[in-house]
Design an enzyme around this catalytic site. Structure first.
Site, PDB file in Angstrom:
ATOM      1  N   CYS A  51       0.819  -1.209   0.000  1.00 49.60           N
ATOM      2  CA  CYS A  51       0.000   0.000   0.000  1.00 49.60           C
ATOM      3  C   CYS A  51       0.855   1.262   0.000  1.00 49.60           C
ATOM      4  CB  CYS A  51      -0.913   0.029   1.218  1.00 49.60           C
ATOM      5  SG  CYS A  51      -1.810  -1.494   1.541  1.00 49.60           S
ATOM      6  N   CYS A 124      -2.565   3.316   3.319  1.00 51.19           N
ATOM      7  CA  CYS A 124      -3.075   2.152   4.039  1.00 51.19           C
ATOM      8  C   CYS A 124      -4.097   2.627   5.068  1.00 51.19           C
ATOM      9  CB  CYS A 124      -1.919   1.391   4.693  1.00 51.19           C
ATOM     10  SG  CYS A 124      -2.311  -0.337   5.073  1.00 51.19           S
ATOM     11  N   LYS A 126      -4.771   3.053   8.273  1.00 46.72           N
ATOM     12  CA  LYS A 126      -4.646   3.999   9.381  1.00 46.72           C
ATOM     13  C   LYS A 126      -3.876   5.255   8.998  1.00 46.72           C
ATOM     14  CE  LYS A 126      -6.717   0.759  11.484  1.00 46.72           C
ATOM     15  NZ  LYS A 126      -6.572  -0.239  10.424  1.00 46.72           N
ATOM     16  N   SER A 473     -12.189  -6.024   9.225  1.00 46.25           N
ATOM     17  CA  SER A 473     -11.570  -5.496   8.019  1.00 46.25           C
ATOM     18  C   SER A 473     -12.644  -5.025   7.065  1.00 46.25           C
ATOM     19  CB  SER A 473     -10.738  -6.605   7.356  1.00 46.25           C
ATOM     20  OG  SER A 473     -10.436  -6.276   6.023  1.00 46.25           O
TER      21      SER A 473
END
Length: 560
Positions: A51, A124, A126, A473
């Site tokens: 990512c 990504c 967070k 997720s």
């Protein structure tokens, strides 16, 4: 000069600042640069995860734009944690914690170095909310740039992605696929740079941030490895200098209306349940009182329009091909479901950004019309009941069954549950309970993709329920309920459930309850004691002491 250097002037002007200038000269500043806006460029670039592996290259395109526009940049880095790599083991406890560390680190560097503006680049789950939390705190002109979505992998002529290999674990365990196919999916599911391809958390948050007005128009759906994404970064560098001149700051953009726009887009896209947690956290940084009831209120009037994985068929590159996230925003705006008068980082209103977009072609089926939605209301619902007085979150996208009543199968950790699934100890009709995985109890609210993917792989995706004080997720699908508040660790009723208790999940009625009297729940709680925390030092011990419940965004700071 002062207007363009509202913060940095204290660091660069006057005889007393000669030592400061000397340090800056060593990293490349010239006399001319001391008269320019100083823009921090925060990159989450790292080879920890696909990512983020390309973000440093994109950061250089941002810096090029800043230079051309007449500013000077300072590149620095923040951390990332790969949820895909951390999934299913103890490492996932650190994922949500990383959001706070990312926010803190960007705030620390930019405040210390008195940046006049900031561009953050994330790729990504967070990185994105962490960046926005920091930008809200620092409140200088800012832009977020999304690193972009990954292209799908292919195996035996079919598109595959990260969820394909998680589900293949269950399929292989159930002897539904061969060892050769199992390895083939593993080796081909992640073909290169970019964030996970479905409407999982990264793409959800990129879309939400564009809807908030904090990214340039069209940024959310551009694939990572394209010249368009490089141009997006260059344009962000150009635009940040304009924002400094115009003094357009995050708190002028991140209003109640902006958050309502973000929720609207997430609902229409069928986005990740993590958006609830992250949008509330960002809102708290600017003093906007966003609550679970806002998600429920907006979800009731916004249809699910876009057919994206995990509940649907397509991935982000397919949406980009037919018109992108901004095309969906235009549809919603024209239908009166978005606020068009909000300011954005373009220096224009949302309506001005979208006014020249063409409607979606009738020859595509990625985006449905309002007359033929996938679901007439938002696919993310907020449940309450005697197991979740503070609320819980359930995503019903793509589900045939949205209710279940069945016996509880109780587990005190994700690992215990995963082992039971793999050993075929879970049966159709069961309601799985995974507790002590909440913000404090986990700590860190682990995502349960390994568990939910194994359930699907075993062929139980439509026949069992799952509830947890942890989270899921964006790649999860099935009748699953997360973010239960209060969590088990602080004495939420989920803590006293026993095997065989009858639990009802009813997404239609927004209900989550156990068939026990209030007296029985109170009696069990009177005999309950909290388990000892898993950590007594380091970052996780700090997190346990500071973190709030999921219903408040699992934040570690109070409202500004």
């Amino acid at each position: 000069m002062s207007d363009l250097k509202k913060k940095s002037r204290i660091m660069t002007e006057g005889d007393a600042r000669a030592p400061n200038r000397a340090m800056l000269r060593a990293v490349g500043f010239t006399d001319e640069d001391f008269n320019k806006s100083i823009i921090g460029v925060a990159s989450a670039g790292s080879d920890v995860t696909p990512c983020n592996m390309h973000l440093n290259t994109l950061a250089e395109k941002v810096r090029e734009g800043i230079r051309v526009a007449g500013g000077v940049s300072q590149l620095f880095h923040t951390i990332t944690v790969s949820d895909g790599i951390c999934m299913g083991h103890e490492g996932m406890k650190y994922s949500l914690v990383s959001r706070e560390v990312i926010a803190d680190s960007i705030e620390v560097v930019s405040e210390a170095l008195r940046h006049d503006g900031i561009v953050t680049i994330g790729g990504c789950d967070k990185n994105m909310p962490g960046s926005l939390m920091a930008l809200a705190r620092v409140n200088v002109p800012s832009i977020f740039v999304y690193g972009g979505t990954i292209l799908p992998g292919t195996y035996k002529g079919k598109d595959i992605d990260i969820v394909s290999i998680f589900e293949a674990v269950g399929q292989y365990s159930a002897k539904k696929i061969t060892k050769e196919d199992f390895r083939g999916i593993e080796c081909n599911s992640i073909p290169g740079a970019g964030a996970c391809g479905g409407m999982y958390t990264a793409n959800t948050m990129a879309s939400a941030i564009e809807a908030l007005g904090m990214s340039l128009t069209g940024s959310a759906s551009m694939p990572a490895v394209t010249s368009r994404k490089a141009e997006d970064c260059y344009n962000a560098g150009i635009q940040i200098v304009s924002l400094v001149k115009e003094d357009i700051t995050p708190k002028k953009i991140l209003t109640q209306k902006a958050f309502e726009n973000a929720i609207t887009v997430v609902m229409a896209l069928g986005g990740s349940t993590n958006a609830v947690l992250h949008l509330m956290a960002i809102a708290k940084e600017v003093g906007v009182n966003l609550t679970l009831s806002d998600f429920d209120r907006i979800g009731k009037k916004v249809p699910h329009l876009v057919d994206l994985k995990p509940g649907g068929r397509y991935v982000m590159v397919d949406l980009d091909r037919v018109g992108g996230v901004h095309g969906v925003m235009k549809m919603l705006l024209d239908e009166g479901l978005m606020h068009g008068d909000v300011m954005t980082v373009t220096g224009k209103t949302l309506a001005e950004n979208l006014k020249d977009l063409s409607p979606f072609s009738k020859d595509q089926d990625v985006v449905r019309s309002f007359h033929n939605p996938l679901f007439p209301s938002g696919p993310m619902v907020i449940l309450h009941g005697n197991l979740a007085s503070g609320g819980a979150v359930c995503k019903i996208a793509g589900l045939k069954n949205t209710t279940i009543t069945g016996p509880a199968r109780v587990f005190a950790s994700e690992e215990e549950c995963y082992e039971a699934i793999i050993k075929d100890k879970i049966k159709a009709g069961d309601v799985i309970v995974i507790r002590y995985e909440g913000p404090k109890g986990g700590p860190g609210m682990r995502e349960m993709l390994a568990v939910t993917a194994a359930i699907v792989g075993k062929g139980l995706g439509e026949s069992v329920g799952l509830i947890t004080d942890g989270r899921f997720s964006g790649g999860t699908h099935g009748l699953v309920v997360g973010h239960i508040a209060p969590e088990a660790q602080i004495g939420g009723p989920i803590a006293i459930l026993q095997d065989g208790d009858q639990i009802t999940i009813n997404a239609d009625k927004r209900l989550l309850e156990v068939k026990l009297s209030d007296q029985e729940i109170s009696a069990r709680l009177s005999k309950w004691t909290a388990p000892k925390p898993h950590f007594d030092h380091g970052v996780m011990a700090k997190y346990i002491k500071l973190v709030s419940q999921a219903s408040e965004g699992a934040i570690t700071v109070k409202n500004n």
